[in-house]
Scaffold this motif. Structure first.
Motif, PDB file in Angstrom:
ATOM      1  N   GLY A  52       0.839  -1.192   0.000  1.00  0.00           N
ATOM      2  CA  GLY A  52       0.000   0.000   0.000  1.00  0.00           C
ATOM      3  C   GLY A  52       0.871   1.237   0.000  1.00  0.00           C
ATOM      4  N   VAL A  53       0.461   2.228  -0.761  1.00  0.00           N
ATOM      5  CA  VAL A  53       1.185   3.496  -0.821  1.00  0.00           C
ATOM      6  C   VAL A  53       0.202   4.604  -0.431  1.00  0.00           C
ATOM      7  CG1 VAL A  53       2.443   5.116  -2.290  1.00  0.00           C
ATOM      8  CG2 VAL A  53       2.678   2.652  -2.668  1.00  0.00           C
ATOM      9  N   LEU A 104       0.821  14.509  -4.924  1.00  0.00           N
ATOM     10  CA  LEU A 104       1.659  13.347  -4.668  1.00  0.00           C
ATOM     11  C   LEU A 104       1.116  12.104  -5.369  1.00  0.00           C
ATOM     12  CD1 LEU A 104       4.102  12.165  -3.297  1.00  0.00           C
ATOM     13  CD2 LEU A 104       2.740  11.889  -1.219  1.00  0.00           C
ATOM     14  N   ARG A 105      -0.196  11.948  -5.414  1.00  0.00           N
ATOM     15  CA  ARG A 105      -0.795  10.787  -6.083  1.00  0.00           C
ATOM     16  C   ARG A 105      -0.376  10.747  -7.557  1.00  0.00           C
ATOM     17  NH1 ARG A 105      -5.187   7.363  -5.388  1.00  0.00           N
ATOM     18  NH2 ARG A 105      -5.990   6.550  -7.336  1.00  0.00           N
ATOM     19  N   ASP A 106      -0.458  11.887  -8.244  1.00  0.00           N
ATOM     20  CA  ASP A 106      -0.046  11.932  -9.651  1.00  0.00           C
ATOM     21  C   ASP A 106       1.418  11.560  -9.812  1.00  0.00           C
ATOM     22  OD1 ASP A 106      -2.609  12.696 -10.321  1.00  0.00           O
ATOM     23  OD2 ASP A 106      -2.109  14.825 -10.541  1.00  0.00           O
ATOM     24  N   ASN A 161       8.952  -2.024 -14.136  1.00  0.00           N
ATOM     25  CA  ASN A 161       9.349  -3.413 -14.346  1.00  0.00           C
ATOM     26  C   ASN A 161       9.039  -4.285 -13.129  1.00  0.00           C
ATOM     27  OD1 ASN A 161      10.375  -2.601 -16.817  1.00  0.00           O
ATOM     28  ND2 ASN A 161      12.399  -2.212 -15.966  1.00  0.00           N
ATOM     29  N   GLU A 162       8.846  -3.663 -11.974  1.00  0.00           N
ATOM     30  CA  GLU A 162       8.561  -4.377 -10.731  1.00  0.00           C
ATOM     31  C   GLU A 162       7.061  -4.482 -10.461  1.00  0.00           C
ATOM     32  OE1 GLU A 162      11.238  -5.469  -9.021  1.00  0.00           O
ATOM     33  OE2 GLU A 162      12.675  -4.421 -10.273  1.00  0.00           O
ATOM     34  N   VAL A 163       6.259  -3.646 -11.141  1.00  0.00           N
ATOM     35  CA  VAL A 163       4.838  -3.501 -10.833  1.00  0.00           C
ATOM     36  C   VAL A 163       3.978  -4.236 -11.852  1.00  0.00           C
ATOM     37  CG1 VAL A 163       2.959  -1.804 -10.665  1.00  0.00           C
ATOM     38  CG2 VAL A 163       5.194  -1.291  -9.679  1.00  0.00           C
ATOM     39  N   ASP A 164       3.051  -5.040 -11.344  1.00  0.00           N
ATOM     40  CA  ASP A 164       2.100  -5.731 -12.206  1.00  0.00           C
ATOM     41  C   ASP A 164       0.887  -4.845 -12.462  1.00  0.00           C
ATOM     42  OD1 ASP A 164       1.146  -7.949 -13.670  1.00  0.00           O
ATOM     43  OD2 ASP A 164      -0.088  -8.551 -11.972  1.00  0.00           O
ATOM     44  N   ALA A 165       0.362  -4.207 -11.400  1.00  0.00           N
ATOM     45  CA  ALA A 165      -0.818  -3.346 -11.517  1.00  0.00           C
ATOM     46  C   ALA A 165      -0.930  -2.487 -10.256  1.00  0.00           C
ATOM     47  CB  ALA A 165      -2.074  -4.187 -11.673  1.00  0.00           C
ATOM     48  N   PHE A 166      -1.728  -1.430 -10.351  1.00  0.00           N
ATOM     49  CA  PHE A 166      -2.038  -0.638  -9.168  1.00  0.00           C
ATOM     50  C   PHE A 166      -3.431  -0.055  -9.328  1.00  0.00           C
ATOM     51  CE2 PHE A 166       0.477   1.978 -12.036  1.00  0.00           C
ATOM     52  CZ  PHE A 166      -0.290   3.123 -12.175  1.00  0.00           C
ATOM     53  N   ARG A 167      -4.062   0.231  -8.186  1.00  0.00           N
ATOM     54  CA  ARG A 167      -5.413   0.785  -8.213  1.00  0.00           C
ATOM     55  C   ARG A 167      -5.666   1.565  -6.932  1.00  0.00           C
ATOM     56  NH1 ARG A 167      -9.745  -1.693  -5.580  1.00  0.00           N
ATOM     57  NH2 ARG A 167      -9.182  -3.458  -4.288  1.00  0.00           N
ATOM     58  N   THR A 168      -6.707   2.358  -6.949  1.00  0.00           N
ATOM     59  CA  THR A 168      -7.126   3.078  -5.761  1.00  0.00           C
ATOM     60  C   THR A 168      -7.541   2.064  -4.700  1.00  0.00           C
ATOM     61  OG1 THR A 168      -7.887   4.938  -7.091  1.00  0.00           O
ATOM     62  CG2 THR A 168      -8.796   4.761  -4.869  1.00  0.00           C
ATOM     63  N   ALA A 169      -7.127   2.308  -3.482  1.00  0.00           N
ATOM     64  CA  ALA A 169      -7.469   1.411  -2.379  1.00  0.00           C
ATOM     65  C   ALA A 169      -8.958   1.488  -2.070  1.00  0.00           C
ATOM     66  CB  ALA A 169      -6.657   1.784  -1.148  1.00  0.00           C
ATOM     67  N   PRO A 170      -9.545   0.405  -1.543  1.00  0.00           N
ATOM     68  CA  PRO A 170     -10.932   0.484  -1.100  1.00  0.00           C
ATOM     69  C   PRO A 170     -11.036   1.450   0.084  1.00  0.00           C
ATOM     70  CG  PRO A 170      -9.963  -1.640  -0.502  1.00  0.00           C
ATOM     71  CD  PRO A 170      -8.958  -0.911  -1.332  1.00  0.00           C
ATOM     72  N   GLY A 226      -8.133   3.344   2.881  1.00  0.00           N
ATOM     73  CA  GLY A 226      -7.665   4.682   2.546  1.00  0.00           C
ATOM     74  C   GLY A 226      -8.354   5.323   1.378  1.00  0.00           C
ATOM     75  N   GLY A 227      -9.083   4.555   0.579  1.00  0.00           N
ATOM     76  CA  GLY A 227      -9.806   5.118  -0.551  1.00  0.00           C
ATOM     77  C   GLY A 227      -8.917   5.917  -1.474  1.00  0.00           C
ATOM     78  N   ALA A 228      -9.387   7.098  -1.865  1.00  0.00           N
ATOM     79  CA  ALA A 228      -8.669   7.947  -2.823  1.00  0.00           C
ATOM     80  C   ALA A 228      -7.326   8.449  -2.289  1.00  0.00           C
ATOM     81  CB  ALA A 228      -9.540   9.128  -3.222  1.00  0.00           C
ATOM     82  N   GLY A 229      -7.070   8.251  -1.009  1.00  0.00           N
ATOM     83  CA  GLY A 229      -5.801   8.708  -0.424  1.00  0.00           C
ATOM     84  C   GLY A 229      -4.716   7.654  -0.432  1.00  0.00           C
ATOM     85  N   ALA A 230      -4.975   6.521  -1.073  1.00  0.00           N
ATOM     86  CA  ALA A 230      -3.981   5.442  -1.071  1.00  0.00           C
ATOM     87  C   ALA A 230      -4.095   4.616  -2.352  1.00  0.00           C
ATOM     88  CB  ALA A 230      -4.167   4.547   0.144  1.00  0.00           C
ATOM     89  N   LEU A 231      -3.004   3.948  -2.668  1.00  0.00           N
ATOM     90  CA  LEU A 231      -2.969   3.038  -3.819  1.00  0.00           C
ATOM     91  C   LEU A 231      -2.547   1.654  -3.333  1.00  0.00           C
ATOM     92  CD1 LEU A 231      -0.952   5.259  -6.331  1.00  0.00           C
ATOM     93  CD2 LEU A 231      -3.378   4.676  -6.504  1.00  0.00           C
TER      94      LEU A 231
END
Length: 76
Positions: A21-22, A37-39, A52-61, A65-70
């Motif tokens: 989580g970020v 910071l999100r951008d 190269n290390e990342v498969d996927a990312f999305r907004t957290a539920p 953290g919702g829109a404040g986390a990935l």
């Protein structure tokens, strides 16, 4: 420091961690109310060498953290 954070993502993948989580914040205190910071995080996760290390990312539920986390899925 930003680059230490990217190194943390890579080191966690090397240790076998597959999801991290970020926290990037929602931007409530930004002049336009948009998370700058999100951008920057999305851009960095999408560019080499981190991409190269990342498969996927999305907004957290909302409960994580919702829109404040990935949530970032790391390559296996």
């Amino acid at each position: 420091e930003w680059y230490e954070s990217l190194d943390d993502v890579r080191s966690r993948r090397a240790r076998g961690v597959r999801c991290v989580g970020v926290i990037c914040g929602r931007g409530k205190n930004s002049p336009d109310g948009v998370s700058v910071l999100r951008d920057a995080v999305v851009k960095a996760l999408s560019a080499p060498p981190t991409a190269n290390e990342v498969d996927a990312f999305r907004t957290a539920p909302d409960e994580l953290g919702g829109a404040g986390a990935l949530l970032v899925s790391l390559r296996g």
